[in-house]
Scaffold this motif. Structure first.
Motif, mmCIF file in Angstrom:
data_model
loop_
_atom_site.group_PDB
_atom_site.id
_atom_site.type_symbol
_atom_site.label_atom_id
_atom_site.label_comp_id
_atom_site.label_asym_id
_atom_site.label_seq_id
_atom_site.Cartn_x
_atom_site.Cartn_y
_atom_site.Cartn_z
ATOM 1 N N LYS A 153 2.233 4.142 -5.538
ATOM 2 C CA LYS A 153 3.056 2.950 -5.624
ATOM 3 C C LYS A 153 3.215 2.331 -4.244
ATOM 4 O O LYS A 153 3.221 3.030 -3.225
ATOM 5 N N ALA A 154 3.362 1.023 -4.229
ATOM 6 C CA ALA A 154 3.477 0.298 -2.963
ATOM 7 C C ALA A 154 4.677 0.787 -2.156
ATOM 8 O O ALA A 154 5.778 0.929 -2.688
ATOM 9 N N GLY A 155 4.450 1.057 -0.879
ATOM 10 C CA GLY A 155 5.529 1.447 0.015
ATOM 11 C C GLY A 155 6.055 2.848 -0.169
ATOM 12 O O GLY A 155 7.077 3.206 0.413
ATOM 13 N N GLU A 156 5.353 3.679 -0.971
ATOM 14 C CA GLU A 156 5.838 5.033 -1.228
ATOM 15 C C GLU A 156 4.831 6.085 -0.756
ATOM 16 O O GLU A 156 3.633 5.824 -0.687
ATOM 17 N N VAL A 157 5.362 7.261 -0.445
ATOM 18 C CA VAL A 157 4.535 8.407 -0.064
ATOM 19 C C VAL A 157 4.554 9.415 -1.204
ATOM 20 O O VAL A 157 5.620 9.873 -1.617
ATOM 21 N N VAL A 158 3.385 9.739 -1.724
ATOM 22 C CA VAL A 158 3.250 10.724 -2.800
ATOM 23 C C VAL A 158 2.784 12.042 -2.199
ATOM 24 O O VAL A 158 1.799 12.075 -1.457
ATOM 25 N N LEU A 170 0.821 -1.203 0.000
ATOM 26 C CA LEU A 170 0.000 0.000 0.000
ATOM 27 C C LEU A 170 0.860 1.260 0.000
ATOM 28 O O LEU A 170 2.048 1.215 0.296
ATOM 29 N N GLY A 171 0.238 2.398 -0.335
ATOM 30 C CA GLY A 171 0.955 3.669 -0.386
ATOM 31 C C GLY A 171 0.238 4.745 0.385
ATOM 32 O O GLY A 171 -0.812 4.516 0.996
ATOM 33 N N VAL A 172 0.809 5.947 0.359
ATOM 34 C CA VAL A 172 0.260 7.099 1.093
ATOM 35 C C VAL A 172 0.233 8.311 0.168
ATOM 36 O O VAL A 172 1.158 8.526 -0.622
ATOM 37 N N VAL A 173 -0.841 9.096 0.268
ATOM 38 C CA VAL A 173 -0.942 10.375 -0.445
ATOM 39 C C VAL A 173 -1.121 11.460 0.606
ATOM 40 O O VAL A 173 -2.044 11.393 1.427
ATOM 41 N N GLU A 174 -0.241 12.456 0.600
ATOM 42 C CA GLU A 174 -0.334 13.517 1.588
ATOM 43 C C GLU A 174 0.006 14.859 0.955
ATOM 44 O O GLU A 174 0.590 14.928 -0.126
ATOM 45 N N GLY A 175 -0.347 15.933 1.656
ATOM 46 C CA GLY A 175 -0.042 17.264 1.148
ATOM 47 C C GLY A 175 -0.736 18.348 1.948
ATOM 48 O O GLY A 175 -1.225 18.106 3.056
ATOM 49 N N THR A 176 -0.786 19.537 1.367
ATOM 50 C CA THR A 176 -1.388 20.700 2.020
ATOM 51 C C THR A 176 -2.260 21.446 1.016
ATOM 52 O O THR A 176 -1.894 21.589 -0.155
ATOM 53 N N VAL A 177 -3.396 21.929 1.481
ATOM 54 C CA VAL A 177 -4.275 22.774 0.666
ATOM 55 C C VAL A 177 -4.148 24.209 1.183
ATOM 56 O O VAL A 177 -4.290 24.462 2.382
ATOM 57 N N SER A 178 -3.853 25.136 0.290
ATOM 58 C CA SER A 178 -3.719 26.543 0.682
ATOM 59 C C SER A 178 -4.471 27.429 -0.310
ATOM 60 O O SER A 178 -4.874 26.982 -1.390
ATOM 61 N N TYR A 179 -4.639 28.689 0.086
ATOM 62 C CA TYR A 179 -5.384 29.633 -0.749
ATOM 63 C C TYR A 179 -4.546 30.863 -1.030
ATOM 64 O O TYR A 179 -3.964 31.461 -0.119
ATOM 65 N N GLN A 180 -4.480 31.232 -2.309
ATOM 66 C CA GLN A 180 -3.758 32.424 -2.746
ATOM 67 C C GLN A 180 -4.743 33.570 -2.915
ATOM 68 O O GLN A 180 -5.596 33.554 -3.811
ATOM 69 N N ALA A 181 -4.655 34.567 -2.047
ATOM 70 C CA ALA A 181 -5.583 35.695 -2.107
ATOM 71 C C ALA A 181 -5.337 36.544 -3.349
ATOM 72 O O ALA A 181 -4.219 36.629 -3.857
ATOM 73 N N ASP A 182 -6.396 37.171 -3.831
ATOM 74 C CA ASP A 182 -6.322 38.033 -5.007
ATOM 75 C C ASP A 182 -7.074 39.324 -4.684
ATOM 76 O O ASP A 182 -8.298 39.310 -4.528
ATOM 77 N N GLY A 183 -6.332 40.432 -4.575
ATOM 78 C CA GLY A 183 -6.941 41.705 -4.221
ATOM 79 C C GLY A 183 -8.016 42.154 -5.190
ATOM 80 O O GLY A 183 -8.972 42.825 -4.803
#
Length: 258
Positions: free
Chosen positions: A241-246, A59-72
């Motif tokens: 992919k097996a054993g990997e973190v994306v 098995l594998g892992v999917v991780e990350g961050t969600v952010s927001y770019q402000a627009d004046g």
């Protein structure tokens, strides 16, 4: 002594091999020796910070961050409620999920999530659950409230006096693209969104915007993110992919408004 990443990966694979093949066609003495080796490998992996979910065979892992770019030029009126750090923009209450085939897990116990009506708003206003889970709506206000939805996923309509409660079990899944929108007939500004999935690879981001989807079978998926309050939506292709973190990071902006 310094160990390379290659050495770390080698030990992970070695441990998987021992887990899969231990006890098959070996003598008692060989089995005892194998257990000693297995414990040694486990100790090294823990020392190097390899988490347990990285050791799940195949098995594998999917991780990350969600952010927001402000627009004046295109300000988001409610950004202050979901973006606590304006400079970095980490986005809270974003729904992140893989587009995957349904999974039936007979060992999983159904969960019940409480959604309160307080100060004339739903708390929390966005919920991520799995098919078979329930929502218990409660009312902490003096005023009488109501919970109602007429979606294809769930239909209900009930009044809630102060301290009242109403439980809805969700037997269908709509995923990211078909949430259950809940309103109050007495107070039209009140809204909640219930996202129901038929697999476990789904998550709601906290104030740090982070997500981590573990124990994902290898394959190609679409990773989707949606923020109902901001009407934001995006998706990416991801290969697990097996054993990997994306790692996949989403930087949303007014361009992602749908």
């Amino acid at each position: 002594m310094r160990y390379s990443l290659h050495g770390k990966e080698y030990l992970v694979l070695s441990m998987k091999y021992l887990i899969l093949d231990s006890g098959q066609g070996v003598t008692n003495r060989e089995w005892d020796m194998g257990r000693v080796v297995l414990m040694g490998v486990l100790g090294l992996l823990v020392a190097w910070g390899v988490r347990a979910d990285e050791l799940q065979v195949g098995l594998g892992v999917v991780e990350g961050t969600v952010s927001y770019q402000a627009d004046g030029a295109r300000p988001w009126r409610y950004a202050r409620y979901y973006v606590k750090q304006a400079k970095t923009g980490e986005l809270a209450e974003a729904v992140v999920a893989l587009r995957a085939k349904p999974v039936v897990d007979g060992a999983r116990q159904p969960q019940t999530v409480v959604v309160d009506q307080e100060n004339f708003q739903f708390t929390p206003e966005t919920v991520v659950i799995q098919r078979g889970d329930s929502i218990k709506f409660t009312n902490a206000d003096q005023a009488t409230h109501n919970v109602q939805s007429s979606s294809d996923i769930a239909t209900f309509n009930a009044n809630l006096p102060r301290d009242g409660e109403y439980v809805v079990r969700f037997e269908k899944a709509g995923g990211v693209r078909q949430p259950v929108t809940v309103g109050c007939v007495f107070h039209s500004a009140m809204r909640a969104n219930i996202f129901v999935f038929d697999h476990p690879w789904c998550q709601l981001t906290a104030a740090d915007g982070k997500f981590r989807l573990a124990d994902v079978p290898p394959g190609e998926y679409e990773l989707e993110v949606v923020h109902p309050a901001g009407e934001l939506r995006s998706r990416r292709k991801v290969v697990v992919k097996a054993g990997e973190v994306v790692r996949i990071d989403f930087r949303l902006s007014a361009d992602d408004k749908r």
